[in-house]
Design a protein around this motif. Sequence first.
Motif, short mmCIF file in Angstrom:
data_model
loop_
_atom_site.label_atom_id
_atom_site.label_comp_id
_atom_site.label_asym_id
_atom_site.label_seq_id
_atom_site.Cartn_x
_atom_site.Cartn_y
_atom_site.Cartn_z
N PRO A 120 37.59 -2.85 -36.23
CA PRO A 120 36.23 -4.20 -35.58
C PRO A 120 35.05 -3.19 -35.86
O PRO A 120 34.05 -2.77 -36.43
CB PRO A 120 36.20 -3.42 -34.51
CG PRO A 120 37.94 -3.08 -34.10
CD PRO A 120 38.54 -2.80 -35.84
N MET A 121 35.17 -1.52 -36.55
CA MET A 121 34.43 -0.91 -36.78
C MET A 121 33.51 -1.05 -38.05
O MET A 121 32.53 -1.02 -37.78
CB MET A 121 34.82 1.02 -36.71
CG MET A 121 33.33 1.62 -37.24
SD MET A 121 32.89 3.80 -36.84
CE MET A 121 33.69 3.78 -34.84
N PHE B 198 25.05 -4.24 -30.77
CA PHE B 198 26.29 -3.69 -31.71
C PHE B 198 27.28 -4.52 -29.71
O PHE B 198 27.47 -4.36 -29.69
CB PHE B 198 26.51 -2.44 -31.28
CG PHE B 198 27.06 -0.97 -32.82
CD1 PHE B 198 26.01 -0.47 -33.02
CD2 PHE B 198 27.03 -2.63 -33.87
CE1 PHE B 198 25.83 0.37 -34.72
CE2 PHE B 198 27.57 -1.35 -35.10
CZ PHE B 198 26.53 -0.55 -35.63
N ARG B 199 26.49 -4.15 -28.90
CA ARG B 199 26.75 -4.98 -27.32
C ARG B 199 27.25 -6.13 -27.88
O ARG B 199 27.51 -7.29 -27.05
CB ARG B 199 25.77 -4.09 -26.57
CG ARG B 199 24.50 -5.13 -26.13
CD ARG B 199 23.32 -4.47 -25.21
NE ARG B 199 22.78 -4.92 -25.13
CZ ARG B 199 21.99 -5.83 -24.40
NH1 ARG B 199 22.55 -6.25 -23.48
NH2 ARG B 199 20.70 -6.60 -23.86
N THR C 276 35.52 -7.48 -31.32
CA THR C 276 37.06 -7.06 -31.71
C THR C 276 37.39 -8.24 -31.07
O THR C 276 39.05 -7.75 -31.66
CB THR C 276 37.34 -6.21 -29.70
OG1 THR C 276 36.36 -5.50 -30.34
CG2 THR C 276 37.94 -5.25 -29.38
N TYR D 221 18.18 2.73 -31.33
CA TYR D 221 18.95 2.08 -30.32
C TYR D 221 19.53 1.09 -29.99
O TYR D 221 19.25 0.04 -30.27
CB TYR D 221 17.96 1.70 -28.91
CG TYR D 221 18.96 1.95 -27.26
CD1 TYR D 221 18.67 0.61 -27.11
CD2 TYR D 221 19.56 2.65 -27.35
CE1 TYR D 221 19.30 0.56 -25.70
CE2 TYR D 221 20.70 2.16 -26.16
CZ TYR D 221 20.23 1.32 -25.41
OH TYR D 221 21.22 0.82 -24.77
N PRO D 222 21.22 1.32 -31.34
CA PRO D 222 21.54 0.64 -32.23
C PRO D 222 22.94 -0.74 -30.97
O PRO D 222 23.52 -1.41 -31.12
CB PRO D 222 22.58 1.34 -33.37
CG PRO D 222 22.13 2.40 -33.04
CD PRO D 222 21.22 2.91 -32.43
N GLN D 223 22.42 -0.15 -30.16
CA GLN D 223 23.36 -0.64 -28.72
C GLN D 223 22.68 -1.86 -28.88
O GLN D 223 23.95 -2.58 -28.55
CB GLN D 223 23.22 0.20 -27.67
CG GLN D 223 24.29 -0.76 -27.23
CD GLN D 223 25.77 -0.10 -26.59
OE1 GLN D 223 26.14 0.01 -27.94
NE2 GLN D 223 26.68 -0.37 -25.98
N PRO E 112 28.64 3.49 -40.34
CA PRO E 112 30.28 3.42 -39.69
C PRO E 112 30.93 2.03 -40.73
O PRO E 112 32.52 2.63 -40.10
CB PRO E 112 29.76 1.63 -38.34
CG PRO E 112 28.81 2.33 -38.71
CD PRO E 112 28.02 2.87 -39.62
N TRP F 192 23.80 1.78 -40.01
CA TRP F 192 24.03 1.73 -39.20
C TRP F 192 25.11 0.75 -39.54
O TRP F 192 25.96 1.04 -39.08
CB TRP F 192 23.81 1.60 -37.63
CG TRP F 192 22.64 2.15 -36.71
CD1 TRP F 192 21.42 2.64 -36.34
CD2 TRP F 192 23.66 2.99 -36.15
NE1 TRP F 192 21.01 3.40 -35.94
CE2 TRP F 192 22.47 4.17 -35.56
CE3 TRP F 192 24.72 3.76 -36.07
CZ2 TRP F 192 22.97 5.01 -34.90
CZ3 TRP F 192 25.28 4.89 -35.13
CH2 TRP F 192 24.26 5.96 -34.95
N ASN G 210 31.54 -5.07 -37.15
CA ASN G 210 30.42 -4.75 -36.90
C ASN G 210 29.19 -3.69 -37.39
O ASN G 210 27.60 -4.13 -37.50
CB ASN G 210 30.20 -3.86 -35.37
CG ASN G 210 31.06 -4.24 -34.44
OD1 ASN G 210 30.53 -5.34 -33.73
ND2 ASN G 210 32.65 -3.01 -33.67
N ASP H 168 30.07 -5.85 -30.94
CA ASP H 168 31.45 -6.08 -30.45
C ASP H 168 32.49 -6.90 -29.60
O ASP H 168 33.54 -6.68 -30.54
CB ASP H 168 31.24 -4.53 -29.50
CG ASP H 168 32.24 -3.57 -29.62
OD1 ASP H 168 32.14 -3.04 -28.87
OD2 ASP H 168 33.45 -3.44 -31.32
N PRO H 169 31.89 -7.41 -29.01
CA PRO H 169 33.45 -7.69 -28.25
C PRO H 169 32.96 -9.42 -28.71
O PRO H 169 34.67 -9.31 -29.32
CB PRO H 169 32.85 -8.11 -26.49
CG PRO H 169 31.09 -7.82 -26.40
CD PRO H 169 30.44 -6.97 -27.50
#
Lengths: 538, 99, 769
Positions: free
Chosen positions: A334-335, A519-520, A527, A514-516, A408, A404, A338, A523-524
């Motif tokens: 996943p990393m 990523f948010r 994954t 703010y990479p979130q 990762p 990013w 992503n 990511d799901p």
Amino acid sequence: MNDVLTDNQWLLTVGTFLPLLGVLVMFFIPGTEEKLHKQLLIITAGATAVVHAITLVLFDYGQSDKLQFFVDEEWISVIRSGYTIGLDGISLPLYALSAFVTFLVAIYTYDNMPDAGNPKAFGILMLILQVGMAGSFVAQDLVLFFVFFEIVLLPMYFMIGVWGGEQRQYASLKFFLYTMFGSALMLVAILALFFNTDAESFGFSHLYAAGALIPENTQIWIFAGFFIGFAVKVPMFPFHTWLPDAHTQAPTQGSVILAAVLLKLGTYGFVRIAIPMLPQGAKAWAPVIAVLAVIGIIYGALGCLAQTDFKRLIAFSSVAHMGFVMLGIATLTPMGINAAMFGMVAHGWITGMLFFIAGSIKHRYHTLEIKRLRGLLIQMPKLGWVFGFAAMASLGLPGLAGFWGEFPALVAAWNPAFGLDETLFRVVLVIAALGTVFAAAYLLWLYQRTAMGEPNPEFVSGDSAHGGHGHAPALSAAANEHDDHEHADIHDVTPIEWVAWAPFLAAIVLFGVYPQLLFRVLDPAVTTLVQHVGAGIP
Amino acid sequence: MYAYNFLILAAAMFAIGVFGVIARRNAVTVLMSIELILNSVNINLVAFALMNDTYDGHVFALFVIAIAAAEVGVGLAMVLMIYRNRRSIALDELSELRG
Amino acid sequence: MSVFAAEAVADPGWFLENAWLIPVIPAVAFFGIIFFGKRLPRGGSELGIVSMLASLVIAAGMTLQWISHVDATHGTPVIKQWTWWQSGGLHFQLGQHIDGLAVMALILVAFISTLVQIYSTEYVRGDRRYTHFFAALTLFSAGMLTMVLAPNMVQLILGWEIMGLCSFMLIGHWWEEQANSRAALKAFFTVRVGDMGLLVGTAMLFGIFGTFDIAGINELTAAGDFESKQILMWAAIALFIACIGKSGQFPLHTWLPDAMAGPTPVSSLLHSSTMVVAGVFLVARIYPVFHVGLEINLAGQEFNLIAVIGGITVLVAAALAFVQDDIKKVLAYSTVSQLGYMMMGLGVGAWTAAVFHIFTHAFFKCCLFLCAGSISHTAAHHSFDMKKDMGGIWRKMPVTFATWMISTAALMGIPFFSGFFSKDEIIDSAKHNDYTIFYFVGIIGAFMTAAYMTRATWLTFFGTPRGGAAHFMGVESHDDHGHAAHDAHGDDAHGHDDHGHDDHGDVKHGRPLPFAPSDSPWQLTAPLIILAALAIGSGYLNAPAVGTHWFHHQTESSIGLHEAAGHGEEAAHDEAADHGEETAAHGEEAAHGPEPAEIYTVPPAPEFKWSAAAPGLGLVALGIGLSAFLSKAVFEDRRAPFAGLTRRNKLLGAGHRFLVNKLYLDALYENVIVKAIAHPISKAAYWVNQNIIDGVVNGAGRTGKDVGTWVYRNIDQKLVDGAVNASGTVASETGHALQPVQSGKVNQYGALLFGAAAVGAIVLIITNV
């Protein structure tokens, strides 16, 4: 594989095909109405971007692992292919990116039409291209995907072949044939996949489940076909040689779209199609991909160092960046994936920005020879700063989006998944880290040579700024427009350019800090995908 | 009985006539040869009629004579037209219908 | 992902909890300066200074609160984090990790940044890119502050690289001259080479521990909770490579002296007191990783990577400092050498001493650089060449002179100045912890430090004024350098800060202090005075000689490892026993895991004895004396046999040349390695690309075209089309052949007719008979 959400089913279809409406309108307006065509292009691209923005708003971020806005209609039932489209966390960023990039490129075109003119044809081609790109990212059926995948080839061929540089014929033909060669093999793989899964359906959801059941050896062969098809597109070493020529000869708009979106079709294909449908094939091929990826990173960097043409250097840097993306994918974690997806989006903004800069430099100096370009920071300070910013982003400075996509991936390479060879991947990790050093080298060397120092006297005329129509008599007596054009009109960033570029710059900083945000979303979905792959590997 | 002699005569006349049609240049000669052929046919007809004790052959031969006369008339008229236009009636030179 | 548990701790206090604001304020100010700076009355410097003051205030409040917090909670760090990114379901954070080490670094950076920014308002006044200078300076501070309070490795990398970016921007501030942009590139690039290690090492740490969290990593390492010591060692090595690059250790030190091309405030802030200690800071921050991975303080160990590199750096840099004519370069090499001391200290297990040396060194080194800037600004016509433009100015620049002397004394390690307390403890610890070789390295280094600083001091302040200084002092210069010296500046490859030649006449814009009328303006001298005071006073925070261990007390919780019996509390013993039981459980598994009872500890600080310090002090005194004598002899009196020695004696001359050429390392790096990669190797790769790989592609294309042409010509045109054509030909030939039948000749037609009839008749007869 996933449950699906079926709200707002019209959204993706409209978002994909809306540009055709613009094409239709433009078709009936005579080509001489150049300004009108440019405006229509902007309006259509803008409308499409708005629809994509609505998609971003309506998307349920809490359920980004599910396919949303799902549509499954009958299409060509004789070959069991349906009109199946959907959007999940993996597709969403690229889908939206395609529309926004096209929109910004359309704005840029307002002032910067390539030399061959004819905005009508250019605009129509760009819009068709947009349809192809958007469609590829939402397609959930292999035949549908393939159709969209191929649709992007023709407009790009024409864009390069008609509006391109001096060797455009060679470059456009090479691009087209090379990609088509890959696609041909991919088509064989698609059919093989279809027939090996009892010829029931081309739909992704069916193939995700059924593909994993294919015996391992067959999977490996089918994956090979997909590999060639996508690897040409990415581009992976050694199938990359079309890219420098295509990028160098293409007009700025073509280069930006090519770099920002088209290259991602290949990597997206790996993530979306090849790997989940053929888990064991993916595992078998992962080491090969990793090695080729790291070769691409180093080789692309070395190629950059040897370049004398600005645009060609950036083209090679794309090879290097996509090497990081493929490395992330090859880890099957996943990393890593992503990182790869993030890297795809980041590369879109960053390299798109660099190509914009190259185009603007070409527009002003009429040359992209590094030897002849110096002192950009003095003659065009704002452009020089933007260039420096983009260069820093491209070399992966933390705090900007590019980091990013790389970091990762490196972290993931330490512990690849599913029993992949750790030693190999760790060696690859160290060599890839060396690639970051090379990236700094070629970018900063380029920056030092072109932006710093004193300007080239060749481009410094007494009244080189605006209004240089009345040149000193020492210059050519023939005061026709062509002559004025040749004597460089060095002006700093224009308002239109700012409008086109500001979103890129803002995005690079925003997603870097703010990479979130991204990523948010990813990511799901990633994954879930990796879990699925894992389930398919005994 | 002696009918065979007539047949031989007719055959000989036929052969001479065919030779004439094929191998003579002069159109009139060709027409004359055609007459010979027709007459040989007549002789044959009469001979066979006698062999069979009927008179059908004689009737047939009378028809042939009439038609031969008509044909010769038309043929000679055509030959005269050709002569007027071409000053020659050598069949060798008349090959307009060559393919 | 573990968070170092802060159990029921009394409310730490607003400043401690919101210490994350300290980097945020300068970061916001950066954007403000970039977008609005040019329109502000003072070109954006107001924003910079105000933001730094704000950070300083918060940092000060935080320090006070930490002091009481330490007593209450044994130094539990104050951690606050917010989700920054996620992957694979794991959330990674951004935030603050405040403990003693972080507090020290934060207040240090904030304080020095503020002073340097005030200094800069005068020093770079009138510069063409004044606003950008302050923007970059502010961003740098934000970056370093982000790094020092980072709770995880990723945030640390963020701060680390932002600093690198700012270093690049600031060194190349006057990029119009190629030498400056090359120096900037060299700095960024050399550090980047080291940063490979940072990326790989961090990836390895994540692979080993499953977390980026610094507290977590320290805790797990100290508890021995990792699979393979070998891999941990490689991770430590990889990370240390990054430290070598960033902190200018041998062999990646070559960028630091060249970085002096930047304006002096940059040199004083980044390249002496703050940025370059980032590498040392990293080692100190995740010390357990290095301590365990490289087996520091393991019984019987005589060398380890960190100590060796540190030691070599101390000596090599000190040697190179002897042959420099540029005062900033002397200070640069001195910085490298002192960084070597810090690393060496960490390498021998003297964590507190090394960290304390960061603290004291920052003050006196920054002061020294700012003095150099003051001299150049006021006395030497913006030159930094000691031999050409300085000398004999001590009388006319009393404040600068006094602060220089104080800071030099601290640097040399003269007792009761701060440097003595910190440096001596490193040397002492080396001996105490059985790293005897490094003890000798330390005292020899002290000797050399004393010697080269004396030389520099002599050349700068004493003797006959030369060049620019002569002009300043109002005397004739011996060799008529005067203007020539000034003109030489432009060509000088050191890229002195060049305000343009227009302010040749009037040197000062600001007001000097009232008691030093000919010295530099107050914006330059006030920071000097403050720093010099600290160069004396800061040492007393941790002076074993006078019995204070206050600094140690504040920061010991940051070591991450327990101290062996001695200074540590009894609690350490009990906890050690507990650890023993835990690790016993772990120990059964991996064969290469740590021993069940192995506990990782750092040795306690040695007791201070004057007798132990005496040899070092003696050498320092010797160094000063010898160097003063030689300096006067060579530079002033030109007394044989000393003057011109290196020219006459071949061996010494060769040695001198070797040093002047910086050990030929630069030649190796730039001419051999970089040029090889930049030119032959990359061109070869590109050649392969164009001729071999693309050759295959083009060949494929050409072959395809040729095959197509061949197929077209031979198969399509000749075979397939040939068949088509042939059929046509056959038809027409047949016709031609039959044509004679239609000759138009009646005779022939007749013949045919009869012939056919004859044939038909024969057939009829035969078939009916």
